[in-house]
Design a protein around this motif. Structure first.
Motif, mmCIF file in Angstrom:
data_model
loop_
_atom_site.group_PDB
_atom_site.id
_atom_site.type_symbol
_atom_site.label_atom_id
_atom_site.label_comp_id
_atom_site.label_asym_id
_atom_site.label_seq_id
_atom_site.Cartn_x
_atom_site.Cartn_y
_atom_site.Cartn_z
ATOM 1 N N ASN A 142 0.842 -1.190 0.000
ATOM 2 C CA ASN A 142 0.000 0.000 0.000
ATOM 3 C C ASN A 142 0.887 1.252 0.000
ATOM 4 O OD1 ASN A 142 -1.302 2.291 1.450
ATOM 5 N ND2 ASN A 142 -3.065 0.915 1.452
ATOM 6 N N GLU A 143 0.723 2.082 -1.052
ATOM 7 C CA GLU A 143 1.627 3.227 -1.235
ATOM 8 C C GLU A 143 1.623 4.181 -0.033
ATOM 9 O OE1 GLU A 143 0.736 5.462 -4.786
ATOM 10 O OE2 GLU A 143 2.837 6.072 -5.008
ATOM 11 N N GLN A 144 0.417 4.479 0.491
ATOM 12 C CA GLN A 144 0.349 5.416 1.635
ATOM 13 C C GLN A 144 1.025 4.829 2.869
ATOM 14 O OE1 GLN A 144 -2.756 5.060 -0.267
ATOM 15 N NE2 GLN A 144 -1.895 6.831 -1.331
ATOM 16 N N ASP A 145 0.817 3.524 3.065
ATOM 17 C CA ASP A 145 1.450 2.865 4.217
ATOM 18 C C ASP A 145 2.974 2.949 4.113
ATOM 19 O OD1 ASP A 145 -1.058 2.090 5.095
ATOM 20 O OD2 ASP A 145 -0.445 0.019 5.519
ATOM 21 N N VAL A 146 3.494 2.751 2.907
ATOM 22 C CA VAL A 146 4.948 2.784 2.726
ATOM 23 C C VAL A 146 5.472 4.200 2.997
ATOM 24 C CG1 VAL A 146 6.829 2.506 1.049
ATOM 25 C CG2 VAL A 146 5.001 0.796 1.185
ATOM 26 N N GLU A 147 4.743 5.214 2.506
ATOM 27 C CA GLU A 147 5.149 6.609 2.780
ATOM 28 C C GLU A 147 5.201 6.850 4.286
ATOM 29 O OE1 GLU A 147 6.210 8.584 0.345
ATOM 30 O OE2 GLU A 147 5.750 6.911 -0.987
ATOM 31 N N LYS A 148 4.179 6.333 4.985
ATOM 32 C CA LYS A 148 4.087 6.511 6.442
ATOM 33 C C LYS A 148 5.257 5.796 7.145
ATOM 34 C CE LYS A 148 1.014 4.312 9.293
ATOM 35 N NZ LYS A 148 1.393 3.435 10.081
ATOM 36 N N LEU A 149 5.580 4.581 6.662
ATOM 37 C CA LEU A 149 6.693 3.814 7.250
ATOM 38 C C LEU A 149 8.005 4.610 7.171
ATOM 39 C CD1 LEU A 149 8.128 1.160 8.230
ATOM 40 C CD2 LEU A 149 8.108 0.404 5.843
ATOM 41 N N PHE A 150 8.244 5.202 6.000
ATOM 42 C CA PHE A 150 9.500 5.939 5.824
ATOM 43 C C PHE A 150 9.465 7.255 6.618
ATOM 44 C CE2 PHE A 150 12.307 3.766 2.764
ATOM 45 C CZ PHE A 150 11.543 2.630 2.583
ATOM 46 N N ALA A 151 8.299 7.922 6.655
ATOM 47 C CA ALA A 151 8.200 9.185 7.406
ATOM 48 C C ALA A 151 8.421 8.918 8.901
ATOM 49 C CB ALA A 151 6.830 9.819 7.168
ATOM 50 N N GLU A 152 7.836 7.853 9.417
ATOM 51 C CA GLU A 152 8.003 7.544 10.851
ATOM 52 C C GLU A 152 9.438 7.123 11.171
ATOM 53 O OE1 GLU A 152 4.908 4.931 12.330
ATOM 54 O OE2 GLU A 152 3.331 6.246 11.538
ATOM 55 N N THR A 153 10.089 6.483 10.189
ATOM 56 C CA THR A 153 11.502 6.129 10.375
ATOM 57 C C THR A 153 12.343 7.397 10.530
ATOM 58 O OG1 THR A 153 11.257 4.114 9.087
ATOM 59 C CG2 THR A 153 13.491 4.995 9.265
ATOM 60 N N LEU A 154 12.063 8.381 9.666
ATOM 61 C CA LEU A 154 12.824 9.641 9.738
ATOM 62 C C LEU A 154 12.547 10.365 11.043
ATOM 63 C CD1 LEU A 154 12.817 11.136 6.150
ATOM 64 C CD2 LEU A 154 14.454 9.622 7.242
ATOM 65 N N ASP A 155 11.266 10.347 11.478
ATOM 66 C CA ASP A 155 10.928 10.978 12.770
ATOM 67 C C ASP A 155 11.719 10.333 13.900
ATOM 68 O OD1 ASP A 155 9.141 12.627 11.609
ATOM 69 O OD2 ASP A 155 7.336 11.514 12.211
ATOM 70 N N ALA A 156 11.831 8.998 13.850
ATOM 71 C CA ALA A 156 12.469 8.276 14.961
ATOM 72 C C ALA A 156 13.989 8.408 14.925
ATOM 73 C CB ALA A 156 12.075 6.800 14.926
ATOM 74 N N PHE A 157 14.587 8.287 13.726
ATOM 75 C CA PHE A 157 16.050 8.154 13.671
ATOM 76 C C PHE A 157 16.737 9.187 12.770
ATOM 77 C CE2 PHE A 157 14.859 3.579 14.630
ATOM 78 C CZ PHE A 157 15.277 3.627 15.966
#
Ligand code: BGC
Length: 266
Positions: free
Chosen positions: A68-83
């Motif tokens: 799911n494209e939106q889910d993947v965008e969210k996964l990468f955005a949350e990764t950047l927020d965390a690390f």
């Protein structure tokens, strides 16, 4: 040779169990901060993240459907927020929906292609976009970023009763090599791992009792693989120890792809 991934951030998709969990542990043990992506099982993913943190590492569990494209965008955005950055993607999520060819439903075909192939496209694209925004930190890695696709021996071995799966992994091979050809000059390194029979929960039936004996006939090296066999290769491919390895598939299969049925025949 000592491998350290200190200061690097890795996403491992489908990391709540099996090869993904093994990869997450291996990368964390080598010093990387790890994002443990899961689809439907938050508890084991969070437990694994906690284990890594308790052992002195850095980890977070993030839910997302890789198809799911939106889910993947969210996964990468949350990764950047965390690390704050991304250095390594292990595009591992995959599944099987087996059926005799004449009985295979379009739904089962689509589900496997969506997760195993489109999911790898979406995650690799998001990783390349992120890597392009980051400078190379030569003190940490010679590459701008590294992508490791999880393929299978079935990218070359046809598999009756699993045509959707074999087609998806054949697709992963040319997906990986085409991306590698395109992004290499940005110093983004792209490779695949092709495991054979590995003892994970999904393979319990095939790797125990009489079934294991039959399976061993297909493995010249004479043993079933363990998740660590694959994790060790992933850590190496993610590190500068493999800096000149690009566009290659590393088979971790005890020789399963050597046409073992020809040992006493042909
Ligand atoms: C599959 C396993 C299988 C192995 C060898 C892998 O890609 O996920 O279920 O045992 O290939 O056939």
């Amino acid at each position: 040779m000592q491998i350290s991934l200190k200061g690097q951030v890795a996403i491992v998709t489908g990391a709540s169990s099996g090869l993904g969990a093994g990869a997450a542990k291996g990368l964390a043990a080598s010093g990387a901060a790890v994002v443990i992506n899961y689809h439907s099982q938050p508890e084991p993913a969070q437990k694994l993240a906690q284990e890594i943190i308790d052992a002195g590492g850095q980890a977070i569990a993030i839910g997302a459907d890789v198809s799911n494209e939106q889910d993947v965008e969210k996964l990468f955005a949350e990764t950047l927020d965390a690390f704050g950055r991304l250095d390594i993607l292990v595009a591992n999520s995959g599944l099987q929906k087996d059926a005799a060819f004449a009985d295979m439903s379009l739904e089962d075909w689509n589900t496997v292609i969506n997760v195993n192939l489109t999911g790898q496209f979406l995650c690799a694209r998001a990783a390349v976009r992120q890597f392009a925004k980051q400078d190379i930190r030569s003190e940490v890695s010679r590459a701008r970023g590294k992508i490791i696709h999880m393929s299978s021996v079935h990218q070359v071995i046809p598999w009756a009763g699993h045509v959707n799966y074999a087609a998806s992994k054949g697709g992963v091979d040319l997906l990986m090599r085409s991306i590698a050809q395109e992004v290499g000059e940005q110093r983004i390194r792209v490779n695949s791992i092709a495991p054979g029979a590995i003892r994970t929960a999904i393979n319990t039936k095939a790797t125990s009792g009489d079934a294991e004996k039959k399976l061993l006939e297909l493995i010249p090296y004479g043993r079933v693989g363990e998740a660590d066999d694959v994790a060790n290769a992933i850590v190496w491919l993610a590190s500068d120890a493999s800096d000149y390895v690009h566009g290659t598939t590393l088979f971790i299969d005890g020789g399963m792809s050597l046409y073992p049925e020809f040992r006493n025949n042909g």
